[in-house]
Design an enzyme around this catalytic site. Sequence first.
Site, PDB file in Angstrom:
ATOM      1  CG  ASP A 177      -1.877   1.150   1.206  1.00 53.09           C
ATOM      2  OD1 ASP A 177      -1.490   2.245   0.739  1.00 53.09           O
ATOM      3  OD2 ASP A 177      -3.026   0.962   1.619  1.00 53.09           O
ATOM      4  CG  HIS A 178       1.325   4.247  -3.161  1.00 52.30           C
ATOM      5  ND1 HIS A 178       0.167   3.815  -3.735  1.00 52.30           N
ATOM      6  CD2 HIS A 178       1.259   5.587  -3.140  1.00 52.30           C
ATOM      7  CE1 HIS A 178      -0.571   4.865  -4.039  1.00 52.30           C
ATOM      8  NE2 HIS A 178       0.067   5.958  -3.680  1.00 52.30           N
ATOM      9  CG  HIS A 240      -4.424   4.389  -0.448  1.00 53.79           C
ATOM     10  ND1 HIS A 240      -3.445   3.433  -0.535  1.00 53.79           N
ATOM     11  CD2 HIS A 240      -4.820   4.635  -1.713  1.00 53.79           C
ATOM     12  CE1 HIS A 240      -3.257   3.129  -1.815  1.00 53.79           C
ATOM     13  NE2 HIS A 240      -4.079   3.832  -2.538  1.00 53.79           N
TER      14      HIS A 240
END
Length: 483
Positions: A177-178, A240
């Site tokens: 999950d950047h 996110h």
Amino acid sequence: MVSRVIPVPPFDLVIFGATGDLARRKLLPALFRRMQEGQMPEGARIIGAARRKLSRKAFQDFVREALAEFEPSAAQSPKQLKAFMQSLDYLAVDAKGDTGWTGLGKKLRPDTIRAFYLSVGPSLFGEIATRLNKHDIATPDSRIVVEKPLGHDLNSAQALNARLGACFDERQIYRIDHYLGKETVQNLMAIRFANALFEPLWNSHYVDHVQITVAESLGVEGRGGYYDRSGALRDMVQNHMMQLLCLTTMEPPAKFNADFVRDEKLKVIRALEPLRIKDSVRGQYRAGGGEASYLDHVENPDSHTESFVALKVEVDNWRWAGVPFYLRTGKRLRTRMSEIVVVCKKPPHSIFPEMAAQGPNVLVIRLQPDEGITLHMTIKEPGPGGMRLTEVPLDMSFAEALGDGHHAPDAYERLIMDVIRGDQTLFMRGDELEEAWAWIDPLIAAWTEAGDRPKPYDAGSSGPEDALALLHRDGRKWREIES
Ligand code: NAP
């Protein structure tokens, strides 16, 4: 300042989908920047793999062009660029067939860390994992990296976990999950757990409510096909925003260690109250300010997919009982900004007549654009003539505080190197992913059953009116969406 960078051992990184958009725009530039920073170990190799046939030289040219477009500073680092080019190799491998797999097995070195980055559509994740196994390419120490969309609902996430789990141990699976790779998101943990100041106040005794906003100014153009099957809740909240909520609310882990941190995040997700329609607002942008509408970018002219969602969320545990968390995210909003806003309760008793008119203390943690923290405080207005109060921001921009040399690495720079180091702290565990879907799914089902339609909002605005009402009805209001 004492800094200790944990070294990265030599590796063979195979990027499946190396000719795709994500690799070109993000992964390859991120790897190059690690080389520029002198953090690419001697003997590191990056092996591109995709369907099309390319020579090594053609792939090197492709990467050089990608860097020219997305990392123009590469031209100023000829030595590192040359070394980076030398680290590249390429092989045509068909994820769905047998072409290329034997050759890939031969290319990889026996005693070197192997990492397989699946930068391909999610329908290929299982195919590639299975073939890596079948062709004995995956060793017990190999890592496999996947990223969103990690399922579409609980069932598909469970199926994905099962398929990956049949070939790799959980300790080998890196679900990106950047957002977790963003410096400020990690800073949230440092702010909370490396300072004694905030944690004693970080609970329902002192916090009135929390707002988490991730606003995007771009629309869905170019991604309409994918997005219309997903929507803001699946695309942003399940992953996110859930991570931001977890890091804001979790208990202090005993150590900064992968499972300790992920255990605490999981407890938060399990403590979330089920989502109710009446606590949700969906929106879809219409044309405004010269910008096209959502429906101009998707095939279905009657799409009910939301490009905006706002939620009131409750974390049903001892620390947070009674504290609402308001989440909102959307596309084509006024500006691009993300922030976490902790609004404190007012002092229990006022000795100043003016106090009632003053706002509460507010802590704003800005994730983008200008990363930093602002604490809004009440002070005495200077000058004689009585005790007048005024509000001032105690403002800290990280870029200013850390000086010009401060370079915030891109999320992928950090995350890819963590994969090689074998550090899973900033990656989602399988149970976390499934719990997040289990929380999201019933709301989607309820919307569908009720025939809920998203409310229109103007492109360039701060979202639909109903999102304002979600807070107004509780006697609260959103902070403005502004840069
Ligand atoms: P893309 O531009 O469509 O690229 C797909 C890549 O997959 C190409 O390199 C393609 O190779 C390769 N490929 C397709 N079928 C294959 C097969 N049968 N065997 C081997 N390789 C095959 O996709 P993308 O935008 O890079 O996205 C990749 C993944 O990252 C997706 O899961 C996406 O959801 C996710 N993601 C993307 C972004 C982004 O910014 N793009 C952001 C977040 C997540 P050929 O070129 O040879 O056909």
